[in-house]
Design a protein around this motif. Structure first.
Motif, PDB file in Angstrom:
ATOM      1  N   UNK A 124     -12.016  -4.158  -1.883  1.00  0.00           N
ATOM      2  CA  UNK A 124     -11.117  -4.961  -1.055  1.00  0.00           C
ATOM      3  C   UNK A 124     -10.289  -5.901  -1.919  1.00  0.00           C
ATOM      4  N   UNK A 125      -9.011  -6.099  -1.534  1.00  0.00           N
ATOM      5  CA  UNK A 125      -8.135  -7.091  -2.174  1.00  0.00           C
ATOM      6  C   UNK A 125      -7.155  -7.607  -1.125  1.00  0.00           C
ATOM      7  N   UNK A 126      -6.416  -8.635  -1.485  1.00  0.00           N
ATOM      8  CA  UNK A 126      -5.285  -9.071  -0.683  1.00  0.00           C
ATOM      9  C   UNK A 126      -4.048  -8.334  -1.164  1.00  0.00           C
ATOM     10  N   UNK A 127      -3.224  -7.889  -0.234  1.00  0.00           N
ATOM     11  CA  UNK A 127      -2.006  -7.158  -0.583  1.00  0.00           C
ATOM     12  C   UNK A 127      -1.134  -8.012  -1.497  1.00  0.00           C
ATOM     13  N   UNK A 128      -0.591  -7.399  -2.545  1.00  0.00           N
ATOM     14  CA  UNK A 128       0.245  -8.115  -3.505  1.00  0.00           C
ATOM     15  C   UNK A 128       1.585  -8.527  -2.900  1.00  0.00           C
ATOM     16  N   UNK A 129       2.009  -7.871  -1.826  1.00  0.00           N
ATOM     17  CA  UNK A 129       3.305  -8.197  -1.226  1.00  0.00           C
ATOM     18  C   UNK A 129       3.178  -9.138  -0.039  1.00  0.00           C
ATOM     19  N   UNK A 130       2.286  -8.826   0.928  1.00  0.00           N
ATOM     20  CA  UNK A 130       2.237  -9.627   2.159  1.00  0.00           C
ATOM     21  C   UNK A 130       0.946 -10.419   2.332  1.00  0.00           C
ATOM     22  N   UNK A 131      -0.081 -10.175   1.500  1.00  0.00           N
ATOM     23  CA  UNK A 131      -1.310 -10.940   1.559  1.00  0.00           C
ATOM     24  C   UNK A 131      -2.361 -10.420   2.524  1.00  0.00           C
ATOM     25  N   UNK A 132      -2.079  -9.359   3.253  1.00  0.00           N
ATOM     26  CA  UNK A 132      -3.043  -8.778   4.187  1.00  0.00           C
ATOM     27  C   UNK A 132      -4.271  -8.289   3.433  1.00  0.00           C
ATOM     28  N   UNK A 133      -5.461  -8.513   3.978  1.00  0.00           N
ATOM     29  CA  UNK A 133      -6.701  -8.000   3.378  1.00  0.00           C
ATOM     30  C   UNK A 133      -6.723  -6.485   3.559  1.00  0.00           C
ATOM     31  N   UNK A 134      -6.814  -5.726   2.468  1.00  0.00           N
ATOM     32  CA  UNK A 134      -6.829  -4.267   2.551  1.00  0.00           C
ATOM     33  C   UNK A 134      -8.019  -3.702   1.771  1.00  0.00           C
ATOM     34  N   UNK A 190     -12.078   2.961  -4.992  1.00  0.00           N
ATOM     35  CA  UNK A 190     -12.100   2.843  -6.453  1.00  0.00           C
ATOM     36  C   UNK A 190     -10.883   2.107  -7.009  1.00  0.00           C
ATOM     37  N   UNK A 191     -10.453   1.055  -6.328  1.00  0.00           N
ATOM     38  CA  UNK A 191      -9.361   0.240  -6.843  1.00  0.00           C
ATOM     39  C   UNK A 191      -7.973   0.778  -6.589  1.00  0.00           C
ATOM     40  N   UNK A 192      -7.840   1.766  -5.728  1.00  0.00           N
ATOM     41  CA  UNK A 192      -6.524   2.294  -5.367  1.00  0.00           C
ATOM     42  C   UNK A 192      -6.255   1.875  -3.931  1.00  0.00           C
ATOM     43  N   UNK A 193      -5.112   1.195  -3.726  1.00  0.00           N
ATOM     44  CA  UNK A 193      -4.842   0.570  -2.436  1.00  0.00           C
ATOM     45  C   UNK A 193      -3.484   0.968  -1.881  1.00  0.00           C
ATOM     46  N   UNK A 242       1.867  -0.106  -2.306  1.00  0.00           N
ATOM     47  CA  UNK A 242       0.779   0.670  -2.920  1.00  0.00           C
ATOM     48  C   UNK A 242       0.692   0.264  -4.387  1.00  0.00           C
ATOM     49  N   UNK A 243      -0.524   0.267  -4.931  1.00  0.00           N
ATOM     50  CA  UNK A 243      -0.645  -0.036  -6.353  1.00  0.00           C
ATOM     51  C   UNK A 243      -0.521   1.246  -7.164  1.00  0.00           C
ATOM     52  N   UNK A 244      -0.228   1.088  -8.427  1.00  0.00           N
ATOM     53  CA  UNK A 244      -0.068   2.222  -9.339  1.00  0.00           C
ATOM     54  C   UNK A 244      -1.388   2.986  -9.448  1.00  0.00           C
ATOM     55  N   UNK A 245      -1.353   4.304  -9.439  1.00  0.00           N
ATOM     56  CA  UNK A 245      -2.580   5.106  -9.462  1.00  0.00           C
ATOM     57  C   UNK A 245      -3.405   4.857 -10.717  1.00  0.00           C
ATOM     58  N   UNK A 246      -2.764   4.438 -11.795  1.00  0.00           N
ATOM     59  CA  UNK A 246      -3.491   4.187 -13.042  1.00  0.00           C
ATOM     60  C   UNK A 246      -4.321   2.907 -12.991  1.00  0.00           C
ATOM     61  N   UNK A 247      -4.138   2.076 -11.972  1.00  0.00           N
ATOM     62  CA  UNK A 247      -4.884   0.827 -11.845  1.00  0.00           C
ATOM     63  C   UNK A 247      -6.265   1.021 -11.220  1.00  0.00           C
ATOM     64  N   UNK A 248      -6.636   2.254 -10.905  1.00  0.00           N
ATOM     65  CA  UNK A 248      -7.944   2.519 -10.313  1.00  0.00           C
ATOM     66  C   UNK A 248      -9.080   2.223 -11.275  1.00  0.00           C
TER      67      UNK A 248
END
Length: 80
Positions: free
Chosen positions: A26-36, A40-43, A51-57
């Motif tokens: 779980x993280x907070x969205x980097x753009x709007x702050x929504x809990x998502x 494995x670290x892909x959001x 969406x985060x970069x696939x390499x950030x998993x």
């Protein structure tokens, strides 16, 4: 291990245990702050589309399970 936490020469460090299944993270969205939640670290945020970069998993993506050989045509969908 040495006093600074480095492995002793000639000894392999312990490998981290690998889970067989994806881990829900779980993280907070980097753009709007929504809990998502992600795997494995892909959001992907359903609120704003970020969406985060696939390499950030947290671990590499699995490899393809099977491949077609060279010269074999792709299967065609059946007509109803």
């Amino acid at each position: 291990m040495t006093a600074d936490g480095a492995p002793e020469p000639g000894k392999q460090p312990r490998a981290q245990p690998v889970t067989a299944h994806p881990e829900i993270t779980f993280i907070g969205c980097a753009r709007c702050g929504t809990q998502i939640a992600g795997l494995d670290g892909r959001y992907a945020c359903s609120g704003c589309g970020w969406v985060n970069e696939w390499t950030e998993g947290h671990r590499p993506l699995p490899a393809a399970r099977r491949r077609r050989t060279q010269g074999t045509p792709a299967p065609r969908p059946q007509q109803p």
